[in-house]
Design a protein around this motif. Structure first.
Motif, short mmCIF file in Angstrom:
data_model
loop_
_atom_site.label_atom_id
_atom_site.label_comp_id
_atom_site.label_asym_id
_atom_site.label_seq_id
_atom_site.Cartn_x
_atom_site.Cartn_y
_atom_site.Cartn_z
N VAL A 170 9.74 -0.17 0.16
CA VAL A 170 10.11 -0.83 -1.10
C VAL A 170 9.45 -0.09 -2.27
O VAL A 170 10.11 0.24 -3.26
CB VAL A 170 9.68 -2.33 -1.08
N VAL A 171 8.16 0.21 -2.12
CA VAL A 171 7.42 0.88 -3.21
C VAL A 171 7.98 2.28 -3.47
O VAL A 171 8.07 2.74 -4.60
CB VAL A 171 5.92 0.97 -2.83
N MET A 172 8.37 2.96 -2.38
CA MET A 172 8.90 4.32 -2.51
C MET A 172 10.38 4.31 -2.84
O MET A 172 10.97 5.35 -3.07
CB MET A 172 8.70 5.10 -1.20
N ASN A 173 11.00 3.14 -2.81
CA ASN A 173 12.46 3.07 -2.86
C ASN A 173 13.03 4.14 -1.93
O ASN A 173 13.82 5.01 -2.32
CB ASN A 173 12.98 3.25 -4.29
N ALA A 174 12.57 4.03 -0.66
CA ALA A 174 12.91 5.04 0.34
C ALA A 174 14.42 5.14 0.48
O ALA A 174 15.15 4.15 0.34
CB ALA A 174 12.29 4.66 1.68
N GLU A 180 19.69 3.92 -0.72
CA GLU A 180 18.25 3.67 -0.89
C GLU A 180 17.94 2.18 -0.76
O GLU A 180 18.83 1.33 -0.83
CB GLU A 180 17.73 4.27 -2.19
N MET A 181 16.65 1.92 -0.58
CA MET A 181 16.17 0.58 -0.26
C MET A 181 16.62 -0.47 -1.28
O MET A 181 16.97 -1.59 -0.93
CB MET A 181 14.64 0.65 -0.22
N SER A 182 16.60 -0.09 -2.55
CA SER A 182 16.90 -1.07 -3.60
C SER A 182 18.29 -1.70 -3.41
O SER A 182 18.51 -2.85 -3.79
CB SER A 182 16.82 -0.42 -4.98
N GLU A 183 19.20 -0.96 -2.79
CA GLU A 183 20.57 -1.48 -2.63
C GLU A 183 20.60 -2.71 -1.72
O GLU A 183 21.47 -3.56 -1.86
CB GLU A 183 21.47 -0.39 -2.04
#
Ligand SMILES: Cc1cc2nc3c(=O)[nH]c(=O)nc-3n(C[C@H](O)[C@H](O)[C@H](O)COP(=O)(O)OP(=O)(O)OC[C@H]3O[C@@H](n4cnc5c(N)ncnc54)[C@H](O)[C@@H]3O)c2cc1C
Length: 333
Positions: A170-174, A180-183
């Motif tokens: 989450v922090v890295m928006n891996a 990517e995670m944010s999606e």
């Protein structure tokens, strides 16, 4: 001056800072015998003087004075209270798969959200036609991907093979393969430095490429929105992506994934490094991978300084050749 990103100091009051904490008596920063005080005042699991090389996938880094592994949210909260009162620097990590810690180590407390923060739960009711899943930050991404596959939930296949924790992701928006995670996120629950739980909906979160602005808070829980899908098809996609990784990325050598961020609007960092003729270049035990030039690998005997020197060399050579200064994706502590 090296323009590498300095560590974002999560729990590091400035020298001489006087802390006020939840109405308690302010204390001067840096109580000298803080390890004894921490031991007396916090009953959770602590390892003393543990080499960070054991906690990071690059397998380098000197000792952290203390590694604290809280088992519950209450324990995490009370740990932050004690650390603030003692004026001790701290930093939270997940699986250390995006971290380069100096050979001098870390003169403070590394907080690890590990397997005790790993619950996954499907929430009742759908939202916008999607299934809601709540997962704790210490859960490994692979465990989450496997769980989702088992439940027939799609949306996280891109993360198959990323070796971090959910909190780190989450922090890295891996991200990978254009996703990517944010999606997949609907909301994130943080623990603030002052010990309060704060929920932020996705619309209030500032995600960018491989970054979430956390305001130095700890990610504790992620709420995801996933699509119901066909279990076998999800499994097939994950397996294919894992195979692609095996083919394109170095195997059997310690690394931290892509070392540099891809510069916006330009060829990928790996291509620039390769075209600068740097594949295989070594400094001490750190090497630009022969397989993928954006991977810096530990060929067995590297120190953190070797990685820093190699990073600098790559930055300078790529700059000389293409007038682009590569920014590390790896966080440096
Ligand atoms: C072989 C390999 C392949 C990789 N492939 C990819 C890829 O395809 N895509 C990609 O994006 N990354 C990739 N990575 C990098 C890495 O796995 C990801 O960035 C991952 O999300 C980091 O998670 P972590 O738990 O290991 O974080 P850590 O490395 O432990 O920490 C990274 C940063 O996040 C902070 N942090 C960690 N947990 C929390 C928390 N709970 N709250 C607040 N801050 C926190 C840390 O302080 C640190 O600043 C790869 C790494 C390896 C070794």
């Amino acid at each position: 001056m090296l323009p590498a990103r300095a560590c974002n100091l999560q729990g590091c009051p400035g020298k001489g800072t006087v802390l006020k904490f939840r109405g308690q008596k302010p204390m001067e920063k840096g109580v000298d015998n803080w390890p004894e005080q921490l031991r007396d005042r916090w009953s959770g699991e602590i390892q003393w003087n543990s080499p960070m090389a054991h906690w990071c996938t690059l397998q380098v880094g000197g000792p952290a004075r203390a590694i604290a592994t809280p088992a519950t949210r209450a324990e995490l909260q009370s740990l932050l209270v004690v650390l603030a009162e003692l004026g001790v620097c701290w930093r939270v990590i997940g699986r250390g798969s995006n971290l380069l810690v100096s050979d001098a180590g870390y003169d403070g407390v590394i907080v690890v959200l590990g397997r005790k923060f790993a619950a996954i739960e499907q929430q009742t009711g759908e939202k916008d036609g999607k299934i809601q899943v709540r997962v704790e930050a210490g859960c490994s991404l692979m465990k989450l991907v496997n769980w989702c596959t088992g439940q027939g939930l799609e949306g996280l296949e891109f993360a198959a093979g990323i070796p971090g924790s959910v909190g780190g992701a989450v922090v890295m928006n891996a991200g990978a393969w254009g996703k990517e995670m944010s999606e997949a996120l609907a909301a994130v629950t943080f623990l603030s430095r002052s010990g309060e739980f704060v929920e932020r909906k996705k619309g209030d979160l500032a995600f960018s490429y491989r970054h979430l602005e956390t305001e130095s808070m700890i990610v504790v829980v992620a709420d995801l929105l996933l699509q119901a899908g066909d279990r076998q098809a999800i499994e097939k996609r994950c397996s294919q992506l894992m195979r692609d990784r095996k083919e394109k990325q170095p195997q059997g050598q310690a690394n931290a994934g892509s070392f540099f961020k891809n510069p916006a609007g330009l060829p990928a960092a790996g291509k620039l490094i390769q075209d600068a003729g740097l594949k295989g270049v070594r400094v001490g035990g750190a090497q630009v991978s022969e397989v993928h030039a954006n991977f810096l690998v530990n060929i067995g005997s590297a120190t953190a300084q070797d990685f820093l020197d190699l990073m600098r060399l790559v930055q300078e050579k790529v700059f000389e050749r293409f007038d682009v200064w590569l920014e590390p994706e790896v966080h440096i502590l």
